[in-house]
Structures are given as structure tokens and as C-alpha cells.
Design a protein around this motif. Structure first.
Motif, PDB file in Angstrom:
ATOM      1  N   VAL A 117      -0.120  14.220   9.404  1.00 58.30           N
ATOM      2  CA  VAL A 117      -1.423  14.454   8.769  1.00 58.30           C
ATOM      3  C   VAL A 117      -1.475  15.831   8.116  1.00 58.30           C
ATOM      4  N   ASP A 118      -1.007  16.840   8.841  1.00 56.84           N
ATOM      5  CA  ASP A 118      -1.012  18.201   8.292  1.00 56.84           C
ATOM      6  C   ASP A 118      -0.188  18.280   7.013  1.00 56.84           C
ATOM      7  N   ALA A 119       0.968  17.612   7.017  1.00 58.66           N
ATOM      8  CA  ALA A 119       1.835  17.640   5.839  1.00 58.66           C
ATOM      9  C   ALA A 119       1.168  16.937   4.651  1.00 58.66           C
ATOM     10  N   LEU A 120       0.596  15.774   4.886  1.00 54.96           N
ATOM     11  CA  LEU A 120      -0.053  15.042   3.804  1.00 54.96           C
ATOM     12  C   LEU A 120      -1.232  15.824   3.226  1.00 54.96           C
ATOM     13  N   ASN A 121      -1.957  16.497   4.086  1.00 52.00           N
ATOM     14  CA  ASN A 121      -3.094  17.289   3.603  1.00 52.00           C
ATOM     15  C   ASN A 121      -2.642  18.508   2.789  1.00 52.00           C
ATOM     16  N   LYS A 122      -1.388  18.920   2.963  1.00 52.03           N
ATOM     17  CA  LYS A 122      -0.857  20.022   2.164  1.00 52.03           C
ATOM     18  C   LYS A 122      -0.374  19.554   0.793  1.00 52.03           C
ATOM     19  N   ILE A 123       0.193  18.358   0.725  1.00 53.35           N
ATOM     20  CA  ILE A 123       0.861  17.950  -0.517  1.00 53.35           C
ATOM     21  C   ILE A 123       0.029  17.045  -1.416  1.00 53.35           C
ATOM     22  N   LEU A 124      -0.933  16.314  -0.868  1.00 53.28           N
ATOM     23  CA  LEU A 124      -1.738  15.428  -1.708  1.00 53.28           C
ATOM     24  C   LEU A 124      -2.718  16.241  -2.555  1.00 53.28           C
ATOM     25  N   LYS A 125      -2.814  15.889  -3.829  1.00 53.87           N
ATOM     26  CA  LYS A 125      -3.660  16.624  -4.775  1.00 53.87           C
ATOM     27  C   LYS A 125      -4.698  15.683  -5.383  1.00 53.87           C
ATOM     28  N   PRO A 126      -5.920  16.173  -5.615  1.00 52.21           N
ATOM     29  CA  PRO A 126      -6.961  15.316  -6.199  1.00 52.21           C
ATOM     30  C   PRO A 126      -6.566  14.742  -7.555  1.00 52.21           C
ATOM     31  N   GLU A 127      -5.761  15.489  -8.306  1.00 56.25           N
ATOM     32  CA  GLU A 127      -5.434  15.081  -9.667  1.00 56.25           C
ATOM     33  C   GLU A 127      -4.264  14.106  -9.751  1.00 56.25           C
ATOM     34  N   GLN A 128      -3.535  13.880  -8.655  1.00 56.70           N
ATOM     35  CA  GLN A 128      -2.360  13.018  -8.729  1.00 56.70           C
ATOM     36  C   GLN A 128      -2.773  11.562  -8.937  1.00 56.70           C
ATOM     37  N   SER A 129      -1.933  10.824  -9.674  1.00 54.56           N
ATOM     38  CA  SER A 129      -2.209   9.411  -9.927  1.00 54.56           C
ATOM     39  C   SER A 129      -1.422   8.505  -8.978  1.00 54.56           C
ATOM     40  N   THR A 130      -0.430   9.059  -8.291  1.00 54.06           N
ATOM     41  CA  THR A 130       0.413   8.285  -7.372  1.00 54.06           C
ATOM     42  C   THR A 130      -0.301   8.058  -6.044  1.00 54.06           C
ATOM     43  N   ILE A 131      -0.255   6.815  -5.561  1.00 52.79           N
ATOM     44  CA  ILE A 131      -0.764   6.493  -4.228  1.00 52.79           C
ATOM     45  C   ILE A 131       0.405   6.552  -3.252  1.00 52.79           C
ATOM     46  N   VAL A 132       0.263   7.316  -2.175  1.00 63.06           N
ATOM     47  CA  VAL A 132       1.315   7.474  -1.167  1.00 63.06           C
ATOM     48  C   VAL A 132       1.133   6.407  -0.082  1.00 63.06           C
ATOM     49  N   LEU A 133       2.207   5.686   0.212  1.00 66.07           N
ATOM     50  CA  LEU A 133       2.142   4.592   1.162  1.00 66.07           C
ATOM     51  C   LEU A 133       2.940   4.889   2.429  1.00 66.07           C
ATOM     52  N   LEU A 134       2.301   4.676   3.569  1.00 66.75           N
ATOM     53  CA  LEU A 134       2.966   4.746   4.868  1.00 66.75           C
ATOM     54  C   LEU A 134       3.588   3.385   5.144  1.00 66.75           C
ATOM     55  N   GLU A 135       4.842   3.359   5.531  1.00 63.98           N
ATOM     56  CA  GLU A 135       5.501   2.083   5.803  1.00 63.98           C
ATOM     57  C   GLU A 135       5.321   1.670   7.258  1.00 63.98           C
ATOM     58  N   THR A 136       5.042   0.386   7.467  1.00 64.99           N
ATOM     59  CA  THR A 136       5.001  -0.141   8.834  1.00 64.99           C
ATOM     60  C   THR A 136       6.419  -0.152   9.392  1.00 64.99           C
ATOM     61  N   MET A 137       6.585   0.285  10.636  1.00 64.13           N
ATOM     62  CA  MET A 137       7.911   0.440  11.218  1.00 64.13           C
ATOM     63  C   MET A 137       8.158  -0.540  12.370  1.00 64.13           C
ATOM     64  N   SER A 138       9.430  -0.711  12.727  1.00 67.24           N
ATOM     65  CA  SER A 138       9.807  -1.714  13.737  1.00 67.24           C
ATOM     66  C   SER A 138       9.647  -1.214  15.163  1.00 67.24           C
ATOM     67  N   GLY A 139       9.545   0.107  15.338  1.00 69.66           N
ATOM     68  CA  GLY A 139       9.346   0.658  16.675  1.00 69.66           C
ATOM     69  C   GLY A 139      10.621   0.992  17.423  1.00 69.66           C
ATOM     70  N   LYS A 140      11.714   1.227  16.692  1.00 67.41           N
ATOM     71  CA  LYS A 140      12.939   1.637  17.388  1.00 67.41           C
ATOM     72  C   LYS A 140      12.849   3.123  17.729  1.00 67.41           C
ATOM     73  N   GLY A 141      13.374   3.475  18.880  1.00 67.42           N
ATOM     74  CA  GLY A 141      13.356   4.879  19.296  1.00 67.42           C
ATOM     75  C   GLY A 141      11.948   5.421  19.414  1.00 67.42           C
ATOM     76  N   THR A 142      11.711   6.568  18.779  1.00 66.02           N
ATOM     77  CA  THR A 142      10.384   7.204  18.855  1.00 66.02           C
ATOM     78  C   THR A 142       9.674   7.155  17.499  1.00 66.02           C
ATOM     79  N   GLU A 143       9.944   6.088  16.733  1.00 65.08           N
ATOM     80  CA  GLU A 143       9.299   5.931  15.432  1.00 65.08           C
ATOM     81  C   GLU A 143       7.779   5.896  15.556  1.00 65.08           C
ATOM     82  N   ILE A 144       7.140   6.525  14.598  1.00 66.59           N
ATOM     83  CA  ILE A 144       5.686   6.419  14.460  1.00 66.59           C
ATOM     84  C   ILE A 144       5.397   5.414  13.342  1.00 66.59           C
TER      85      ILE A 144
END
Length: 281
Positions: free
Chosen positions: A124-151
Motif C-alpha cells: 500500500v505504501d509503495a502504491l501510494n508513492k507511485i500512483l499519480k492522478p494524471e496517469q492513464s494506466t490502471i494498475v492491476l493486482l494479480e490473484t495468486m495461488s498461495g504458494k509460500g508466503t505470497e500475498i
């Protein structure tokens, strides 16, 4: 019309990816923004980008999807690893503005025994640093399979990230069929139930794209090994239901199956034959 493509290599340039997509009757595609196992990114030729944009417009392409390198871990226990991931993500978003109004997908990362809450806070902290109001790109979080300590193995984890992002209109989800099946969401026997759960927890308005993959491993295996459409444990019939589902059918689908360009073309041909075009009302 079915919006479908596959993962293409950027090595020969942007226009070449568009031509490869047309060769296999695709009308969208996904590409790694840089070396998927490293950090190097090719210099961008503006003329090459403009040729791709022209090709996409002339052939009525759906939105395309840039994919971050697999090796990034924005919630690592190592500070420099997190900083490096932030630098790459920020640079990618600047570069993608040359291809405006498209998507950028990344794996949320692994908390490496720090705990899910700590990992989510880093993301969350990282996304709040890099996302800009003027950007046209939508950033997508990928759903993960849950191996190891994946979030990202559960809809609740993705929801917690989304809720922490200040620019909520710049963030969404890419649902990977192999990953959610391996994570324990039964899209084979209960697709409607899974989509209802996604809608209740996250909201289907936040679902922007689908990674369309079969799975080499059985349900709830937490393995993350993709298979060719119809040759895995999800199966052809379930995939056909996914591409035709009224809540999903208008989204772009991206194949990440273990296939070459010709093989992807055969998968696309098969899926187009199974897609039911519904006239607009």
C-alpha cells in the motif's frame, strides 16, 4: 466479440507484437515491460510505439496489458529489494504512458515470514508513492495461488490493499484462472459462487482483466503451474463457461499457457468457436 490475446515478446519491438497478435487472430496482447527475470528495459522507439497505436486503432484492439517482472518483491523483508521494486514499478508506469489508457499488472509479492499485514502495508505504501492522478494506466493486482508466503491468495487480502490505496480509480484486479483455482476458489464447480464472493468482497467493478490458463495441478494445490487450455484440471468446458459468463465476457482475456505463437493461435481459434456472440441491445 471475444477480446483475447496471449503473452508476446517485446524483443522485436511494439509494432512487431501487434503484427504477431494479428497473425494469430488476437485482438489484444500482454507483454513484459522488461526482462521478466531481471530489471533491464529496452529503450523505447517512439516511432515504433506510434506504429503499434495505429495498428491497434485500425484493427479495433481491446486494451493491452503490460506485466511487471516476476522477480520484483515490493513487500520483501529486505529494504533495498523493496526500493528496487518501487523504482522499477515507477519507471514502468512512466513508460506505459506512451501507450495511454491501458493496464499494468504485477504480483503483489511475498511477505517472507514478516506476516500478511506487514506485507500489505509495504504494498500500500509503495502504491501510494507511485500512483499519480494524471496517469492513464490502471494498475492491476494479480490473484495468486498461495504458494509460500505470497500475498493475494484471497480476495480479502486484495481488498485490504485496494482499500489502502488513495487513488482508488487507478487500481484494480487481474484474475488468473489457474491461480484462483489453485488457491481454493472452485471456478469449475461453482463459478457463479466465486464471482459472487469476488463481488461481495472486492466488487466486480474492480475486475479489469483475466489471465486465462488451465492448471497442471488439482484444486487447492497452491502450486501455480499453468497448462494449455483443455489439458489441465480446470478443463475446456469450465474455460468456455468463463469466457461466456455474462459478468466476464466483455473483459480482455490473456493466455499465459505453455505454448508457442502457433499454439496460442490454435487456442484462440478454439475459444472463438466456443464464444457466443450476443447482439447489442
Amino acid at each position: 466479440m471475444l477480446k483475447i490475446g496471449c503473452h508476446l515478446s517485446i524483443s522485436n519491438g511494439f509494432e512487431a507484437m501487434g503484427k504477431d497478435a494479428l497473425e494469430i487472430k488476437a485482438n489484444t496482447f500482454q507483454f513484459f515491460t522488461r526482462n521478466p527475470r531481471g530489471s533491464k528495459a529496452k529503450n523505447i522507439d517512439i516511432n515504433d510505439v506510434e506504429k503499434l497505436l495505429k495498428l491497434m486503432k485500425e484493427n479495433n484492439f481491446a486494451k493491452i496489458l503490460g506485466h511487471a517482472p516476476y522477480t520484483l518483491n515490493i513487500c520483501s523483508a529486505d529494504e533495498r529489494t523493496r526500493e528496487f521494486a518501487l523504482e522499477v514499478l515507477e519507471d514502468d508506469l512512466k513508460r506505459l504512458e506512451l501507450l495511454p489508457n491501458n493496464y499494468y499488472n504485477f504480483h503483489p509479492g511475498s511477505h517472507v515470514k514478516q506476516g500478511v499485514e506487514t506485507g500489505i502495508k509495504f504494498i500500500v505504501d509503495a502504491l501510494n508513492k507511485i500512483l499519480k492522478p494524471e496517469q492513464s494506466t490502471i494498475v492491476l493486482l494479480e490473484t495468486m495461488s498461495g504458494k509460500g508466503t505470497e500475498i493475494g491468495r484471497t480476495f480479502e487480502e486484495l481488498k485490504e490493499i485496494i482499500d489502502g490505496v488513495l487513488l482508488s480509480n487507478k487500481i484494480g484486479v487481474c484474475l488468473d484462472t489457474c491461480h484462483v483455482y489453485d488457491a481454493g476458489y472452485d471456478i469449475v464447480k461453482n463459478l457463479d459462487g466465486v464471482l459472487n464472493e469476488f463481488d461481495r468482497i472486492i466488487g466486480l467493478d474492480k475486475l479489469y482483466a483475466i489471465h486465462l490458463n488451465d492448471s497442471k495441478n488439482p484444486f487447492e494445490s497452491h502450486k501455480d503451474r499453468h497448462e494449455i487450455i483443455g489439458e489441465g484440471h480446470i478443463g475446456y468446458d469450465a474455460i468456455v463457461k468463463i469466457i461466456n459468463h455474462p459478468k466476464l465476457r466483455n473483459l480482455p482475456f490473456f493466455l499465459e499457457t505453455p505454448n508457442d505463437l502457433f499454439g496460442h493461435g490454435e487456442e484462440i481459434k478454439l475459444l472463438r468457436q466456443s464464444y457466443k456472440d450476443i447482439p447489442a441491445i
